[in-house]
Design a protein around this motif. Structure first.
Motif, PDB file in Angstrom:
ATOM      1  N   ASP A  35      72.588  63.692  38.654  1.00  0.00           N
ATOM      2  CA  ASP A  35      72.453  62.259  38.702  1.00  0.00           C
ATOM      3  C   ASP A  35      73.028  62.010  40.231  1.00  0.00           C
ATOM      4  O   ASP A  35      73.278  62.630  41.162  1.00  0.00           O
ATOM      5  N   GLU A  36      73.093  60.607  40.447  1.00  0.00           N
ATOM      6  CA  GLU A  36      73.327  60.070  41.720  1.00  0.00           C
ATOM      7  C   GLU A  36      74.812  60.638  42.075  1.00  0.00           C
ATOM      8  O   GLU A  36      75.132  60.233  43.378  1.00  0.00           O
TER       9      GLU A  36
ATOM     10  N   HIS B 128      76.416  64.780  39.034  1.00  0.00           N
ATOM     11  CA  HIS B 128      76.788  65.282  37.839  1.00  0.00           C
ATOM     12  C   HIS B 128      75.782  66.167  37.232  1.00  0.00           C
ATOM     13  O   HIS B 128      74.501  65.394  37.508  1.00  0.00           O
TER      14      HIS B 128
ATOM     15  N   LEU C 243      72.858  67.403  34.982  1.00  0.00           N
ATOM     16  CA  LEU C 243      71.795  66.718  33.698  1.00  0.00           C
ATOM     17  C   LEU C 243      71.680  67.885  32.883  1.00  0.00           C
ATOM     18  O   LEU C 243      70.217  68.119  32.943  1.00  0.00           O
TER      19      LEU C 243
ATOM     20  N   ALA D  18      67.683  68.045  30.943  1.00  0.00           N
ATOM     21  CA  ALA D  18      66.615  67.627  31.720  1.00  0.00           C
ATOM     22  C   ALA D  18      65.390  68.172  31.524  1.00  0.00           C
ATOM     23  O   ALA D  18      65.460  69.742  31.811  1.00  0.00           O
TER      24      ALA D  18
ATOM     25  N   PHE E 261      67.154  57.730  32.874  1.00  0.00           N
ATOM     26  CA  PHE E 261      67.092  58.007  34.329  1.00  0.00           C
ATOM     27  C   PHE E 261      65.302  57.848  34.672  1.00  0.00           C
ATOM     28  O   PHE E 261      64.539  58.332  33.931  1.00  0.00           O
TER      29      PHE E 261
ATOM     30  N   TYR F  51      67.320  64.901  41.912  1.00  0.00           N
ATOM     31  CA  TYR F  51      68.583  63.863  42.052  1.00  0.00           C
ATOM     32  C   TYR F  51      67.802  62.664  41.395  1.00  0.00           C
ATOM     33  O   TYR F  51      67.287  61.833  42.054  1.00  0.00           O
ATOM     34  N   LEU F  52      68.132  62.439  40.184  1.00  0.00           N
ATOM     35  CA  LEU F  52      67.701  61.538  39.313  1.00  0.00           C
ATOM     36  C   LEU F  52      68.410  60.147  39.378  1.00  0.00           C
ATOM     37  O   LEU F  52      69.592  60.125  39.325  1.00  0.00           O
ATOM     38  N   LYS F  53      67.945  58.973  39.614  1.00  0.00           N
ATOM     39  CA  LYS F  53      68.456  57.632  39.498  1.00  0.00           C
ATOM     40  C   LYS F  53      68.593  57.008  37.982  1.00  0.00           C
ATOM     41  O   LYS F  53      67.474  56.952  37.451  1.00  0.00           O
ATOM     42  N   ARG F  54      69.613  56.429  37.754  1.00  0.00           N
ATOM     43  CA  ARG F  54      69.944  55.759  36.340  1.00  0.00           C
ATOM     44  C   ARG F  54      68.787  54.518  36.405  1.00  0.00           C
ATOM     45  O   ARG F  54      68.645  53.670  37.518  1.00  0.00           O
TER      46      ARG F  54
END
Length: 471
Positions: free
Chosen positions: A360-361, A364, A366, A369, A406, A426-429
């Motif tokens: 995540d951003e 952390h 995931l 996923a 996300f 890198y996934l954004k919420r």
């Protein structure tokens, strides 16, 4: 005199390094001693652990090879070999013991290929999934008796006992039948990956099967092979054909997975590295290139190969390695030389396709996923450390990572032969959708939040729709 002694000791040491391994059959106690001998010889790159016990209480021991044994290193793939699932099919058991000794000795000899393999791969070797069946088969076939000279000589009946476990159950027909759910989903638009287990599955399987399933669920295995006997061919999924319940040699149906091209390549890697499997004519059968789709050969229900693909991230093939299920001891060295390169090359196949981290951003992990490849309807998931592995053939792919809460991220990826391509996500919420009826903080009619509107033109005019934000 001291020079002669020194020369003699040097020759003795040289002989120790190059002396061939003793090629013989190993009953259970001897198998355990061999595993611990390898571990004691190479303690810094091995560990031994048990995944459970057989019906008669024998441990199902696994020997692990890694530069950090007992630890999953992010971006280092996990691979497994399973032997002796059918107790009377013993060549795989002996080959895996030979492989264990070979990996240890070649690492000590600083063989760069083997050192790189162990440093970049976590290898798990289960020589015998069915030790009870083996003991029954060995007693009948070799007249085994406890003592310093265990094997009294070959006594080869037409049919060997010991194929099944001590409860007389065929372990390769004992896994939960996820193919049923898959074929249903295929008709109704459901998934063919990470299918859930029935709630009461543990009460429906044998202790050995239960132990292996928990083992599969404890490690994020990427690649696997299951070693059998009775034919010489590399068999790939699906093993079960829709609508076929029983073996019918006159009616076969190919049942490919979405990864059929990849599975064919994995099978060919083993077949062509093998001494004679690729020739096709073996044991009275003919398989072009020495490979076959499982269901095309005969349909099999509740097999371990399909279970790996439908429930886990693991791609497994089945290796049939000998016409004689219980080869004579004098045949073992030839079989080892015929399979040694193939066993190593297959392990190296885990280093192809793509791999990376899903974070995540805040960087952390995931865990869980989902990694999807456009055009291949079979997903894999990230492990506990946030790393994922997706075996792919060389080519250009569109890959998407998704996780609940996300926004998805899509990347175009080029896969080259030989080494995996590193692709991190890198996934954004996601921004929560706005509720138009919810009051703004402080209340009041003027504080009611309004939905943004957009105009969507249609042939019959225009109408207003709520605007949906990201996610």
């Amino acid at each position: 005199m001291s020079d002669l002694l020194s020369a003699f000791l040097h020759l003795l040491l040289l002989f120790k390094l190059v002396a061939p391994v003793t090629f013989r059959h190993h009953h259970y106690d001897d198998l355990v001693r061999t595993l611990y001998k390898v571990h004691n010889q190479c303690p810094y790159i091995t560990q031994i652990y048990s995944i459970g016990r057989s019906v008669k209480g024998r441990h199902l021991y696994v020997l692990e090879f890694s530069d950090y044994p007992g630890i999953h290193e992010p971006l280092e793939p996990e691979v497994k070999y399973v032997g002796n699932m059918h107790g009377d099919e013993v060549l795989g058991r002996e080959l895996l013991l030979q492989l264990s000794e070979f990996l240890c000795e070649e690492f000590q000899n600083q063989n760069q290929r083997i050192m790189r393999l162990i440093q970049e791969t976590r290898i798990h070797i289960l020589p015998s999934m069915n030790p009870d069946g083996y003991e029954a088969a060995a007693t009948q076939c070799w007249g085994w008796k406890p003592g310093p000279h265990e094997y009294q000589g070959p006594n080869m009946p037409e049919y060997l006992v010991g194929r099944n476990n001590a409860n007389k159950v065929d372990l390769n027909r004992n896994f939960p039948d996820l193919n049923i759910y898959f074929y249903y989903n295929e008709k109704h638009g459901g998934p063919n990956h990470h299918l859930p287990l029935p709630e009461n599955w543990e009460s429906q399987v044998e202790p050995e099967t239960k132990a292996v399933i928990h083992w599969m669920r404890s490690f994020n295995f990427v690649l696997s092979a299951n070693l059998h006997g009775g034919a010489v061919v590399a068999n790939y999924p699906y093993d079960k054909s829709p609508g076929h319940r029983f073996r019918n040699p006159y009616r076969t149906t190919n049942s490919p997975t979405p990864d059929d091209k990849l599975f064919r390549k994995l099978a060919k890697v083993y077949s062509y590295a093998h001494g004679w499997m690729h020739q096709g004519w073996n044991c009275g059968d003919y398989f072009p290139d020495g490979i076959t789709n499982g269901a095309s050969w005969y349909s099999l229900s509740k097999g371990m190969q399909d279970f790996n693909y439908l429930h886990t991230n693991c791609f497994e093939i089945t290796l049939e390695l000998s016409c004689n299920k219980f080869p004579r001891q004098e045949e073992l060295q030839r079989e080892w030389l015929g399979n040694r390169e193939a066993l190593i090359q297959f392990l190296e196949q885990v280093h192809q396709g793509i791999k990376g981290m899903v974070l995540d951003e805040n960087h952390h992990n995931l865990t869980g996923a989902v990694i999807s490849v456009h055009g291949i309807n079979h997903d894999v998931t990230a492990g506990e450390r946030g790393d994922y592995f997706r075996l792919l053939l060389p080519g250009t792919y569109t890959v998407t990572a998704t996780a609940p809460g996300f926004d998805p991220q899509t990347e175009n990826v080029i896969v080259h032969p030989g080494r995996p391509t590193l692709v991190n996500f890198y996934l954004k919420r996601s921004i929560a959708p706005v509720n138009p009826l919810r009051k703004a903080p402080g209340g009041g009619q003027g504080g009611r939040m309004q939905a943004q509107l957009r105009i969507t033109k249609k042939k019959d005019g225009a109408r207003k729709q709520p605007h949906r934000g990201p996610g």
